[in-house]
Design a protein around this motif. Structure first.
Motif, mmCIF file in Angstrom:
data_model
loop_
_atom_site.group_PDB
_atom_site.id
_atom_site.type_symbol
_atom_site.label_atom_id
_atom_site.label_comp_id
_atom_site.label_asym_id
_atom_site.label_seq_id
_atom_site.Cartn_x
_atom_site.Cartn_y
_atom_site.Cartn_z
ATOM 1 N N LEU A 200 -48.123 -50.878 9.078
ATOM 2 C CA LEU A 200 -48.175 -51.198 10.495
ATOM 3 C C LEU A 200 -49.492 -50.703 11.062
ATOM 4 N N LEU A 201 -50.080 -51.496 11.935
ATOM 5 C CA LEU A 201 -51.251 -51.094 12.692
ATOM 6 C C LEU A 201 -50.770 -50.847 14.112
ATOM 7 N N ILE A 202 -50.861 -49.598 14.561
ATOM 8 C CA ILE A 202 -50.273 -49.219 15.839
ATOM 9 C C ILE A 202 -51.343 -48.661 16.777
ATOM 10 N N ALA A 203 -51.097 -48.799 18.077
ATOM 11 C CA ALA A 203 -52.004 -48.276 19.096
ATOM 12 C C ALA A 203 -51.187 -47.632 20.198
ATOM 13 N N SER A 204 -51.567 -46.424 20.596
ATOM 14 C CA SER A 204 -50.940 -45.808 21.762
ATOM 15 C C SER A 204 -51.551 -46.409 23.023
ATOM 16 N N ARG A 205 -50.899 -46.182 24.143
ATOM 17 C CA ARG A 205 -51.432 -46.734 25.391
ATOM 18 C C ARG A 205 -52.831 -46.210 25.672
ATOM 19 N N GLN A 206 -53.098 -44.957 25.323
ATOM 20 C CA GLN A 206 -54.417 -44.385 25.573
ATOM 21 C C GLN A 206 -55.469 -44.866 24.573
ATOM 22 N N GLY A 207 -55.073 -45.730 23.622
ATOM 23 C CA GLY A 207 -56.034 -46.378 22.754
ATOM 24 C C GLY A 207 -56.247 -45.740 21.403
ATOM 25 N N HIS A 208 -55.404 -44.770 21.003
ATOM 26 C CA HIS A 208 -55.501 -44.182 19.667
ATOM 27 C C HIS A 208 -54.886 -45.138 18.646
ATOM 28 N N LEU A 209 -55.528 -45.263 17.490
ATOM 29 C CA LEU A 209 -55.133 -46.241 16.478
ATOM 30 C C LEU A 209 -54.798 -45.566 15.157
ATOM 31 N N TRP A 210 -53.801 -46.129 14.462
ATOM 32 C CA TRP A 210 -53.409 -45.690 13.124
ATOM 33 C C TRP A 210 -53.077 -46.910 12.275
ATOM 34 N N GLN A 211 -53.261 -46.788 10.977
ATOM 35 C CA GLN A 211 -52.590 -47.655 10.027
ATOM 36 C C GLN A 211 -51.604 -46.774 9.272
ATOM 37 N N ILE A 212 -50.311 -47.122 9.336
ATOM 38 C CA ILE A 212 -49.277 -46.297 8.719
ATOM 39 C C ILE A 212 -48.440 -47.142 7.770
ATOM 40 N N ARG A 213 -47.806 -46.471 6.824
ATOM 41 C CA ARG A 213 -46.919 -47.143 5.872
ATOM 42 C C ARG A 213 -45.531 -47.213 6.477
ATOM 43 N N ALA A 214 -44.984 -48.410 6.507
ATOM 44 C CA ALA A 214 -43.693 -48.618 7.177
ATOM 45 C C ALA A 214 -42.587 -47.785 6.547
ATOM 46 N N ALA A 215 -42.633 -47.566 5.252
ATOM 47 C CA ALA A 215 -41.549 -46.862 4.572
ATOM 48 C C ALA A 215 -41.530 -45.369 4.882
ATOM 49 N N THR A 216 -42.729 -44.772 5.088
ATOM 50 C CA THR A 216 -42.815 -43.308 5.190
ATOM 51 C C THR A 216 -43.458 -42.800 6.468
ATOM 52 N N GLY A 217 -44.196 -43.637 7.180
ATOM 53 C CA GLY A 217 -44.948 -43.179 8.343
ATOM 54 C C GLY A 217 -46.250 -42.495 7.997
ATOM 55 N N GLU A 218 -46.564 -42.343 6.720
ATOM 56 C CA GLU A 218 -47.821 -41.714 6.319
ATOM 57 C C GLU A 218 -48.985 -42.631 6.688
ATOM 58 N N TRP A 219 -50.095 -42.037 7.093
ATOM 59 C CA TRP A 219 -51.204 -42.850 7.559
ATOM 60 C C TRP A 219 -52.196 -43.136 6.440
ATOM 61 N N ASN A 220 -52.743 -44.343 6.457
ATOM 62 C CA ASN A 220 -53.876 -44.708 5.604
ATOM 63 C C ASN A 220 -55.183 -44.342 6.282
ATOM 64 N N TRP A 221 -55.220 -44.524 7.608
ATOM 65 C CA TRP A 221 -56.326 -44.016 8.410
ATOM 66 C C TRP A 221 -55.841 -43.784 9.835
ATOM 67 N N LYS A 222 -56.589 -42.959 10.565
ATOM 68 C CA LYS A 222 -56.275 -42.649 11.963
ATOM 69 C C LYS A 222 -57.581 -42.226 12.636
ATOM 70 N N ASP A 223 -57.451 -41.635 13.822
ATOM 71 C CA ASP A 223 -58.609 -41.126 14.576
ATOM 72 C C ASP A 223 -59.608 -42.226 14.940
ATOM 73 N N ARG A 224 -59.127 -43.449 15.091
ATOM 74 C CA ARG A 224 -59.926 -44.517 15.673
ATOM 75 C C ARG A 224 -59.439 -44.712 17.108
ATOM 76 N N LYS A 225 -60.319 -45.178 17.984
ATOM 77 C CA LYS A 225 -59.931 -45.233 19.390
ATOM 78 C C LYS A 225 -60.701 -46.317 20.137
ATOM 79 N N THR A 226 -59.994 -46.955 21.084
ATOM 80 C CA THR A 226 -60.642 -47.828 22.056
ATOM 81 C C THR A 226 -60.985 -46.982 23.285
ATOM 82 N N ASN A 227 -61.867 -47.508 24.131
ATOM 83 C CA ASN A 227 -62.219 -46.798 25.361
ATOM 84 C C ASN A 227 -61.248 -47.098 26.496
ATOM 85 N N GLY A 228 -60.473 -48.183 26.353
ATOM 86 C CA GLY A 228 -59.539 -48.576 27.399
ATOM 87 C C GLY A 228 -58.098 -48.449 26.946
ATOM 88 N N GLU A 229 -57.176 -48.482 27.901
ATOM 89 C CA GLU A 229 -55.746 -48.423 27.582
ATOM 90 C C GLU A 229 -55.305 -49.739 26.941
#
Length: 374
Positions: A200-229
């Motif tokens: 899953l590729l997920i984004a919080s409202r504040q623009g933080h991004l992750w790629q996580i594994r659906a089975a475990t929630g473990e991330w492949n990458w994180k700490d990416r961010k947009t400047n907008g919500e």
């Protein structure tokens, strides 16, 4: 990390206000409007569409259509009275009409589980319905506030859904027991994730991004961010993740490692899902129109002013609704309007990415129509 209790969440006034703002920003969550006198959908033959069927939902006093989705072979429609109606897409037959939850709760996009089962979530509960009869066969109260459409990874028995402070993986067969979570303190998840393979590729409202594994929630990458919500659903063509943000920018990140590929500033409000189609990225921008960007570079190829909701893409054109309530045929080559037909009391053009190219329109009088390109 255990679920925060509903009472604890209620004490978080800034987050509660943020949740209401996120809901207001999403399609179908505008303020209630008075009923519209009965109006049939028009004959659209001159627009190149043959009517397949029309169905009347039947609205009570003060009731209105809130949202609608094409899911597999079905169309699901919700009202502000928390009715959920299933319509068979091929025939327009109304299969059933049930009430799910209470009027203060939003109903999210259903998930077809197969084996004649449909999963439906509102903001506090999960239900499994018999798809043919609409009867609830299982339900559970969730000790959380749901804020995104659900995603199901059947292979790992995981129900994935966003909430306040966390994105959750729940055991699907238990309808709610926590399997894993991704923390986003003092934030929430308003954007429906994109799915690539078993991630899953997920984004919080504040623009933080992750790629996580659906089975475990473990991330492949994180700490990416947009400047907008971010409130618009995310989209991917497999190689890139596309994020429309409220800073009037569209961002593209590499699915493989999260690296930023490009970003571009557009005019208008970016609160709807961008749609990748071949080498293009179609971006509805509220108050402006429909942009076509190069999916590779983000360069603007054209803009169709006023076009607001894509219904169906057919060959080299898209059927779409514009701000004036017309149904437009938009050329994907240059954005020109090939035809435009008024739809009285128009409300929704339901996005359909299935192979049948059915164009589904809904008006404010509760009339639903299915049309096929000639």
């Amino acid at each position: 990390m255990p679920f925060p209790s509903i009472s604890a969440l209620a004490r978080k006034l800034p987050l509660a206000a943020l949740l209401l703002a996120a809901a207001a920003a999403l399609p179908g969550c505008e303020a209630f409007a008075p009923n519209t006198p009965f109006t049939a959908l028009p004959d659209l033959q001159r627009a190149g569409l043959n009517q397949q069927w029309q169905t009347i939902i039947g609205l009570a006093g003060g009731e209105r259509i809130v949202n609608a989705w094409r899911v597999g072979d079905s169309l699901y429609v919700t009202t502000n009275h928390k009715r959920l109606i299933r319509i068979v897409a091929a025939s327009g037959v109304k299969a059933w009409d049930v009430q799910v939850g209470i009027q203060t709760q939003r109903i999210f996009r259903p998930v077809d589980l197969g084996n004649n089962r449909v999963l439906v979530l509102n903001q506090g509960s999960a239900f499994i319905l018999d798809k043919a009869a609409g009867v609830v066969v299982a339900s559970n109260t969730l000790n959380m506030i749901v804020t995104t459409d659900p995603i199901v990874d059947a292979a790992s028995n995981t129900l994935c859904v966003g909430g306040l402070d966390y994105f959750y993986g729940l055991y699907l067969d238990q309808l709610g027991s926590r399997k894993w979570d991704v923390s986003a303190p003092q934030d929430l998840f308003a954007a429906t994730p994109a799915v690539v393979g078993n991630t899953l590729l997920i984004a919080s409202r504040q623009g933080h991004l992750w790629q996580i594994r659906a089975a475990t929630g473990e991330w492949n990458w994180k700490d990416r961010k947009t400047n907008g919500e971010v409130v618009a659903p995310l989209a991917s063509n497999g190689g890139a993740l596309f994020v429309a943000a409220l800073d009037q920018r569209v961002y593209a990140f590499a699915v493989a490692n999260g690296g930023e590929l490009w970003q571009v500033r557009l005019e208008g409000t970016l609160d709807k899902m961008p749609i990748p189609i071949r080498s293009q990225l179609l971006v509805p921008a509220g108050g402006k129109g429909l942009y076509s960007l190069s999916a590779d570079t983000g360069d603007t190829q054209w803009i169709a002013p006023g076009v607001s909701q894509i219904a169906t893409i057919s060959g080299n054109h898209a059927w779409a609704q514009d701000a004036g309530g017309n149904l437009d045929s938009v050329s994907l080559d240059d954005g020109s309007i090939l035809s435009s037909t008024p739809v009285p009391a128009a409300q929704l053009a339901v996005y359909n990415n299935s192979d049948d190219q059915l164009v589904v329109l809904i008006n404010k009088a509760g009339v639903v129509g299915g049309f096929m390109p000639r």
